[in-house]
Design an enzyme around this catalytic site. Sequence first.
Site, PDB file in Angstrom:
ATOM      1  CB  CYS A   1    -130.270  23.302-147.548  1.00  0.00           C
ATOM      2  SG  CYS A   1    -131.625  23.896-148.257  1.00  0.00           S
TER       3      CYS A   1
ATOM      4  CG  LEU B   1    -121.262   6.151-149.271  1.00  0.00           C
ATOM      5  CD1 LEU B   1    -120.998   4.727-149.238  1.00  0.00           C
ATOM      6  CD2 LEU B   1    -120.755   6.722-147.852  1.00  0.00           C
TER       7      LEU B   1
HETATM    8  N1  LIG Z   1    -134.009  25.233-151.439  1.00  0.00           N
HETATM    9  C1  LIG Z   1    -134.148  24.028-150.861  1.00  0.00           C
HETATM   10  O1  LIG Z   1    -133.702  22.955-151.429  1.00  0.00           O
HETATM   11  C2  LIG Z   1    -134.701  23.967-149.659  1.00  0.00           C
HETATM   12  C3  LIG Z   1    -135.030  22.624-149.342  1.00  0.00           C
HETATM   13  C4  LIG Z   1    -135.552  22.533-148.038  1.00  0.00           C
HETATM   14  C5  LIG Z   1    -135.912  23.538-147.209  1.00  0.00           C
HETATM   15  N2  LIG Z   1    -135.593  24.626-147.529  1.00  0.00           N
HETATM   16  C6  LIG Z   1    -135.682  25.760-146.609  1.00  0.00           C
HETATM   17  O2  LIG Z   1    -136.824  26.380-147.169  1.00  0.00           O
HETATM   18  C7  LIG Z   1    -136.743  27.992-147.012  1.00  0.00           C
HETATM   19  C8  LIG Z   1    -136.760  28.713-148.202  1.00  0.00           C
HETATM   20  O3  LIG Z   1    -135.601  28.308-149.137  1.00  0.00           O
HETATM   21  P1  LIG Z   1    -135.752  28.465-150.796  1.00  0.00           P
HETATM   22  O4  LIG Z   1    -134.684  27.919-151.112  1.00  0.00           O
HETATM   23  O5  LIG Z   1    -137.073  28.351-151.271  1.00  0.00           O
HETATM   24  O6  LIG Z   1    -135.386  30.180-150.561  1.00  0.00           O
HETATM   25  P2  LIG Z   1    -135.503  31.226-151.822  1.00  0.00           P
HETATM   26  O7  LIG Z   1    -134.543  32.456-151.429  1.00  0.00           O
HETATM   27  O8  LIG Z   1    -135.487  30.715-153.178  1.00  0.00           O
HETATM   28  O9  LIG Z   1    -137.029  31.596-151.721  1.00  0.00           O
HETATM   29  C9  LIG Z   1    -137.520  32.680-150.700  1.00  0.00           C
HETATM   30  C10 LIG Z   1    -138.552  33.501-151.218  1.00  0.00           C
HETATM   31  O10 LIG Z   1    -139.075  34.523-150.304  1.00  0.00           O
HETATM   32  C11 LIG Z   1    -139.441  35.760-150.792  1.00  0.00           C
HETATM   33  N3  LIG Z   1    -139.464  36.562-149.869  1.00  0.00           N
HETATM   34  C12 LIG Z   1    -138.596  37.125-148.755  1.00  0.00           C
HETATM   35  N4  LIG Z   1    -139.196  37.909-147.826  1.00  0.00           N
HETATM   36  C13 LIG Z   1    -140.548  38.008-148.114  1.00  0.00           C
HETATM   37  C14 LIG Z   1    -141.502  38.545-147.739  1.00  0.00           C
HETATM   38  N5  LIG Z   1    -141.586  39.362-146.565  1.00  0.00           N
HETATM   39  N6  LIG Z   1    -142.833  38.194-148.277  1.00  0.00           N
HETATM   40  C15 LIG Z   1    -142.910  37.412-149.232  1.00  0.00           C
HETATM   41  N7  LIG Z   1    -142.148  36.837-149.829  1.00  0.00           N
HETATM   42  C16 LIG Z   1    -140.706  37.056-149.307  1.00  0.00           C
HETATM   43  C17 LIG Z   1    -137.822  36.002-151.724  1.00  0.00           C
HETATM   44  O11 LIG Z   1    -138.369  37.035-152.624  1.00  0.00           O
HETATM   45  C18 LIG Z   1    -137.924  34.500-152.172  1.00  0.00           C
HETATM   46  O12 LIG Z   1    -138.509  34.571-153.470  1.00  0.00           O
HETATM   47  C19 LIG Z   1    -135.414  28.401-146.132  1.00  0.00           C
HETATM   48  O13 LIG Z   1    -135.386  28.164-144.916  1.00  0.00           O
HETATM   49  C20 LIG Z   1    -134.810  26.983-146.639  1.00  0.00           C
HETATM   50  O14 LIG Z   1    -133.659  26.641-145.842  1.00  0.00           O
HETATM   51  C21 LIG Z   1    -134.790  25.015-148.625  1.00  0.00           C
END
Ligand SMILES: NC(=O)c1ccc[n+]([C@@H]2O[C@H](COP(=O)([O-])OP(=O)(O)OC[C@H]3O[C@@H](n4cnc5c(N)ncnc54)[C@H](O)[C@@H]3O)[C@@H](O)[C@H]2O)c1
Length: 432
Positions: A261, A251
């Site tokens: 996100c 809030l």
């Molecule tokens: N960050 C958050 O707080 C959070 C919370 C819940 C859900 N999510 C979701 O989780 C997912 C990941 O988010 P994130 O914040 O960890 O992203 P991020 O960008 O921090 O991490 C993604 C990783 O994937 C790697 N990557 C890309 N292509 C690849 C491949 N072909 N093979 C291997 N690795 C590869 C990238 O180099 C990177 O290190 C997203 O869908 C996001 O919406 C994020």
Amino acid sequence: MKISVIGTGYVGLVTGTCLAETGNEVLCIDIDENKVKQMQQGEVPIYEPHLDVLFSRNIKANRLHFSTSLKEGLDYADIIFLALPTPEDEDGSADLKYILGVADEIGKLISNYKVIIDKSTVPVGTSDKVKTTISKHAKVDFDVVSNPEFLREGFAVDDFLKPERIVIGSSSQKATDIMKKLYKPYVRSGNPIIIMDEKSAELTKYAANAFLATKITFMNEIANFCEKVGADVDKVRIGMGTDSRIGKRFLFPGIGYGGSCFPKDVKALYKSGKDSDYDFKILNSVIDVNAKQKTILIPRIKTYFDQNLKNKKIAIWGLAFKPETDDIREAPALYIIDSLLQSGANISVFDPEAIANVKRKLGDSIEYASNMYDALINADALIICTEWSIFRTPDFSKLKTLMKNPVIFDGRNLYDLNDLKNEGIYYSSIGR
Ligand SMILES: NC(=O)c1ccc[n+]([C@@H]2O[C@H](COP(=O)([O-])OP(=O)(O)OC[C@H]3O[C@@H](n4cnc5c(N)ncnc54)[C@H](O)[C@@H]3O)[C@@H](O)[C@H]2O)c1
């Protein structure tokens, strides 16, 4: 159990490390060679409180490993987590190229049963797309499970180790049993593992994020209205939040939600609605109001300086999209910096953890201070963009000595209005 995590970012690294913490053997895969090298050398590539301790402990215990090879990941384990990016595409939808690209590779590489668990935030129907993509080449049996992640950056380790709930979307009993066994150590206090179909699981994540973004945005509109009518949003907030149907959290008004996100997830859900011929009117407004809220301080700052910011030195405290993270994706501070630079202002910034990430993005266009007070030297005004706890009780006498003018624009309502009045500081905050 042996587990591979594909994608070792904020979610993947926390997932891999916390899975190792309960005795599993985990191999984390990432295509970013530098990141993998860093992790192999025992360095955590992101700032996330308490992660470093678990990271080192599990590497030492030989339970946590890193590689760039997807094949190695698939040979290592039968439980495969996908924690890949799902960034915003040009039309607002979630870009599935990383997920489907890896799914295609998986199809070519698997040679025995695997359960593929999607932890990324993905639109309804993605599980089916992943299944179809893997099936194109796979000659063996596999299951795809939707397991959305609810961790919060800044509290990610705690959130993973003690989740309020675990959502599992699965239509395979075999995969469901594996998931229940895997998560059992994390729900000993009795929090639920909720099993549902894949589509409902995928939507649960979007619905939760869109609801929270809407709650923040609603309060921002109430704050803006408070300013029009002379009410104090802090009092309204406390008055409202004590109603247990509403709750005290989410809030706090401010300069809009950011991060990796909420912005993309609200847009992706809106776009999913459109694709299914459903007009999410409320989400359209949330997107619109939040975009304006991010720069709501700019016209005030301009008015204060008679529309002339040329060569004014503006200090900024806080760059990360929220405290306790170095994540600057969609951070309101970046929008404010961009607008101030366009108006000819000089900017000096301080953030406890996010400076390196901002430096990579903005280079020499702004000054980076090594502590919060150095950022204030000769500044004409201070803007507070992130509510890091060290900004909560500054030495105001020091601040007044260092700044050219004692002027604060506070996007996070950190200070008491009377206190600042008594200090003789010009103070503008949100909704009061
Ligand atoms: N960050 C958050 O707080 C959070 C919370 C819940 C859900 N999510 C979701 O989780 C997912 C990941 O988010 P994130 O914040 O960890 O992203 P991020 O960008 O921090 O991490 C993604 C990783 O994937 C790697 N990557 C890309 N292509 C690849 C491949 N072909 N093979 C291997 N690795 C590869 C990238 O180099 C990177 O290190 C997203 O869908 C996001 O919406 C994020």
